[in-house]
Design an enzyme around this catalytic site. Structure first.
Site, mmCIF file in Angstrom:
data_model
loop_
_atom_site.group_PDB
_atom_site.id
_atom_site.type_symbol
_atom_site.label_atom_id
_atom_site.label_comp_id
_atom_site.label_asym_id
_atom_site.label_seq_id
_atom_site.Cartn_x
_atom_site.Cartn_y
_atom_site.Cartn_z
ATOM 1 N N GLU A 133 -28.658 10.026 -39.685
ATOM 2 C CA GLU A 133 -27.381 10.414 -40.286
ATOM 3 C C GLU A 133 -26.475 11.100 -39.268
ATOM 4 O O GLU A 133 -25.254 10.875 -39.239
ATOM 5 C CB GLU A 133 -27.634 11.322 -41.490
ATOM 6 C CG GLU A 133 -28.259 10.629 -42.692
ATOM 7 C CD GLU A 133 -29.735 10.279 -42.502
ATOM 8 O OE1 GLU A 133 -30.214 9.373 -43.197
ATOM 9 O OE2 GLU A 133 -30.403 10.915 -41.644
ATOM 10 N N HIS A 156 -52.028 -6.534 -39.084
ATOM 11 C CA HIS A 156 -53.424 -6.097 -38.968
ATOM 12 C C HIS A 156 -54.134 -6.047 -40.320
ATOM 13 O O HIS A 156 -55.368 -5.909 -40.366
ATOM 14 C CB HIS A 156 -53.500 -4.720 -38.308
ATOM 15 C CG HIS A 156 -53.380 -4.743 -36.821
ATOM 16 N ND1 HIS A 156 -52.187 -4.950 -36.180
ATOM 17 C CD2 HIS A 156 -54.313 -4.583 -35.833
ATOM 18 C CE1 HIS A 156 -52.386 -4.900 -34.868
ATOM 19 N NE2 HIS A 156 -53.653 -4.696 -34.633
ATOM 20 N N GLU A 195 -34.093 14.596 -31.683
ATOM 21 C CA GLU A 195 -32.780 14.568 -31.027
ATOM 22 C C GLU A 195 -31.666 14.140 -31.989
ATOM 23 O O GLU A 195 -30.690 13.509 -31.585
ATOM 24 C CB GLU A 195 -32.784 13.639 -29.803
ATOM 25 C CG GLU A 195 -33.901 13.898 -28.812
ATOM 26 C CD GLU A 195 -33.765 15.219 -28.078
ATOM 27 O OE1 GLU A 195 -32.901 16.016 -28.463
ATOM 28 O OE2 GLU A 195 -34.518 15.438 -27.125
ATOM 29 N N GLU A 208 -33.898 26.244 -35.386
ATOM 30 C CA GLU A 208 -34.462 27.430 -36.043
ATOM 31 C C GLU A 208 -35.014 27.033 -37.402
ATOM 32 O O GLU A 208 -34.667 25.958 -37.927
ATOM 33 C CB GLU A 208 -33.387 28.522 -36.170
ATOM 34 C CG GLU A 208 -32.890 29.021 -34.824
ATOM 35 C CD GLU A 208 -31.824 30.117 -34.937
ATOM 36 O OE1 GLU A 208 -31.464 30.481 -36.086
ATOM 37 O OE2 GLU A 208 -31.359 30.594 -33.884
ATOM 38 N N PRO A 209 -35.859 27.877 -38.015
ATOM 39 C CA PRO A 209 -36.501 27.499 -39.279
ATOM 40 C C PRO A 209 -35.530 27.064 -40.372
ATOM 41 O O PRO A 209 -35.836 26.173 -41.163
ATOM 42 C CB PRO A 209 -37.261 28.766 -39.672
ATOM 43 C CG PRO A 209 -37.579 29.428 -38.376
ATOM 44 C CD PRO A 209 -36.398 29.150 -37.488
ATOM 45 N N PHE A 234 -36.995 23.358 -24.031
ATOM 46 C CA PHE A 234 -35.697 23.864 -24.467
ATOM 47 C C PHE A 234 -35.720 24.095 -25.973
ATOM 48 O O PHE A 234 -36.470 23.454 -26.705
ATOM 49 C CB PHE A 234 -34.551 22.942 -24.052
ATOM 50 C CG PHE A 234 -34.396 21.698 -24.885
ATOM 51 C CD1 PHE A 234 -33.380 21.606 -25.822
ATOM 52 C CD2 PHE A 234 -35.241 20.614 -24.718
ATOM 53 C CE1 PHE A 234 -33.222 20.467 -26.581
ATOM 54 C CE2 PHE A 234 -35.085 19.461 -25.465
ATOM 55 C CZ PHE A 234 -34.072 19.393 -26.405
ATOM 56 N N THR A 263 -41.087 21.510 -28.135
ATOM 57 C CA THR A 263 -42.065 20.682 -27.436
ATOM 58 C C THR A 263 -42.369 21.355 -26.103
ATOM 59 O O THR A 263 -41.466 21.809 -25.415
ATOM 60 C CB THR A 263 -41.507 19.278 -27.195
ATOM 61 O OG1 THR A 263 -41.212 18.666 -28.453
ATOM 62 C CG2 THR A 263 -42.516 18.412 -26.457
ATOM 63 N N THR A 267 -31.068 13.225 -36.453
ATOM 64 C CA THR A 267 -31.446 12.205 -37.427
ATOM 65 C C THR A 267 -30.515 10.997 -37.359
ATOM 66 O O THR A 267 -29.464 11.025 -36.723
ATOM 67 C CB THR A 267 -31.391 12.790 -38.847
ATOM 68 O OG1 THR A 267 -30.024 13.166 -39.119
ATOM 69 C CG2 THR A 267 -32.291 14.009 -38.983
ATOM 70 N N GLN A 290 -46.648 -19.884 -40.679
ATOM 71 C CA GLN A 290 -45.215 -19.700 -40.477
ATOM 72 C C GLN A 290 -44.761 -18.291 -40.814
ATOM 73 O O GLN A 290 -43.895 -17.715 -40.124
ATOM 74 C CB GLN A 290 -44.443 -20.708 -41.340
ATOM 75 C CG GLN A 290 -42.949 -20.733 -41.045
ATOM 76 C CD GLN A 290 -42.209 -21.729 -41.914
ATOM 77 O OE1 GLN A 290 -42.144 -21.572 -43.127
ATOM 78 N NE2 GLN A 290 -41.666 -22.779 -41.292
#
Length: 401
Positions: free
Chosen positions: A383, A354, A379, A131-132, A127, A162, A381, A295
């Site tokens: 904000e 790590h 989907e 747009e740019p 879907f 996607t 931000t 700890q």
């Protein structure tokens, strides 16, 4: 991980589905995810396995060949898949949103034409809203569809699709002023067009070009593309729902369930990061003992596990709210916001545990560290979520003085 992110009240069927998906993730996705991600290689074999499991039709009604499951079941499956490799969950999600929009808003002919093949994974969905120059302001869409006899002629450039290359059906949001007088609010003059195309890149049908994959920091493997329409002709019967001017509402409905999906992805990535962190902390020794016995590391693990649990609970609540038939934009916004923020924090803490090895591409946490930021913007931000949450709270708690 038998204790964290458990979901109460599931049926035997739901538990069986989730157990099957988790086994598939452990055996077929986790062992190859990092290698495929580093190559930016589309996971063809994994996708074929998901088709065999019926996951492309998980929420499609049984009458169309799907499993007819709930949003909760779907979200929990996405959580498991994202735990293995978030890119795979993206392949499923965009397909699912288009199928959901068809189920909720499509004409009977559109449902009969697409849903059975989507349930089998033969037709795969994507879907397109962005747009740019658009960002989060959907009302500023400039792509346009103009009526010409029994067809619409579409022109414009879309961004961030996607499945843009691998899909064969794209739901595209455009302006369509036909039938809407000048001065009509922008969101009331938008239409969703169902655009069929051949999978691939370049000119995939006359007037429609998929230029190629966008090179990204993370979220690799899945193809993210632009879409360029140059006098693309679409039959009038491919207007979603058969009526113009409803596209904004149709897309927002799809995005609402998509936000539950992004929350589920955040939960899955965070779970995997916790698994990696707690495992490494018990193997790595400093000052004569495993670092898990220090700890400072125990505090970090405690915070990580609590965030995993909290995000999962909010995601489940948002999915159940939607399944009940109630409006869930508040719950979906909260879940998406919290899960994506907590995911970023849990991944970073696992990365810190790590130490220097987290910076090495040989370790899985390096991949997760690059994947987590996508959830902060996908989907909507943080904000945007806060705006949605704030407005809904003011509706619910309106001052009565």
């Amino acid at each position: 991980m038998a204790r964290l992110a458990q979901t109460a009240g599931l049926s035997d069927v739901q538990r069986e589905i989730l157990s099957t998906v988790r086994d598939f993730v452990d055996k077929e996705i986790i062992p190859v995810a990092t290698e495929l991600e580093h190559k930016d290689e589309y996971p063809t074999r994994i996708v074929e396995g998901l088709k065999e499991l019926g996951l492309f039709g998980l929420m499609i009604p049984e009458e169309y060949g799907g499993l007819g499951e709930s949003l909760l079941t779907y979200a929990l499956c996405v959580e498991e898949i994202a735990r293995g490799w978030m890119s795979v969950s993206g392949i499923i999600n965009t397909h699912f949103i288009v199928a959901y929009m068809l189920k909720q808003h499509g004409t009977q002919e559109q449902k009969d034409t697409f849903l059975p093949r989507m349930a089998l994974g033969e037709v795969r969905g994507a879907f397109s809203m962005s747009e740019p120059a658009l960002g989060s302001d959907v009302s500023a869409i400039t792509s346009k569809g103009v009526k010409d006899g029994d067809e619409y002629v579409l022109n414009g450039q879309k961004m961030w699709l996607t499945n843009g290359g691998t899909s064969s059906l794209v739901a595209v949001l455009c302006r369509s002023d036909e039938g809407h007088p000048e001065g009509t609010a922008p969101h009331k003059s938008m239409t969703t067009f169902l655009v069929e195309k051949e999978p691939g890149f370049g000119e995939v049908r006359p007037g429609l070009t998929i230029p190629g994959k966008i090179d990204k920091m993370g979220y690799k493997g899945v193809d993210t593309t632009e879409l360029v329409m140059d006098d693309l002709r679409v039959p009038a019967n491919r207007v979603l729902g058969g009526v113009t001017g409803r596209g904004f509402y149709q897309m927002m409905d799809g995005v609402e369930v998509g936000r539950v999906n992004v929350a589920a992805r955040g939960c899955g990535v965070a779970q995997r990061a916790f698994e990696l962190g707690v495992s490494y902390a018990q193997q790595r020794h400093t000052f004569g003992k495993p670092i898990a016995q220090h700890q400072a590391i125990q505090f970090k693990l405690a915070e990580m596990a609590t965030k995993v649990e909290a995000a999962h609970a909010m995601m489940v609540n948002a999915a159940r709210k939607k399944d009940s038939g109630e409006r869930n934009d508040l719950e979906a916004g909260m879940a998406k916001y919290l899960a994506s923020e907590y995911c970023k924090e849990v991944v970073e803490d696992a990365f810190r545990i790590h130490g220097g090895y987290g910076f090495s591409k040989e370790y899985e946490i390096e991949r997760l560290y690059r994947e987590a930021p996508m959830l902060l913007i996908g989907e909507g931000t943080a904000e945007i979520q806060k705006m949605i949450i704030g407005r809904r709270l003011l509706e619910e708690y309106r001052f009565q003085g």
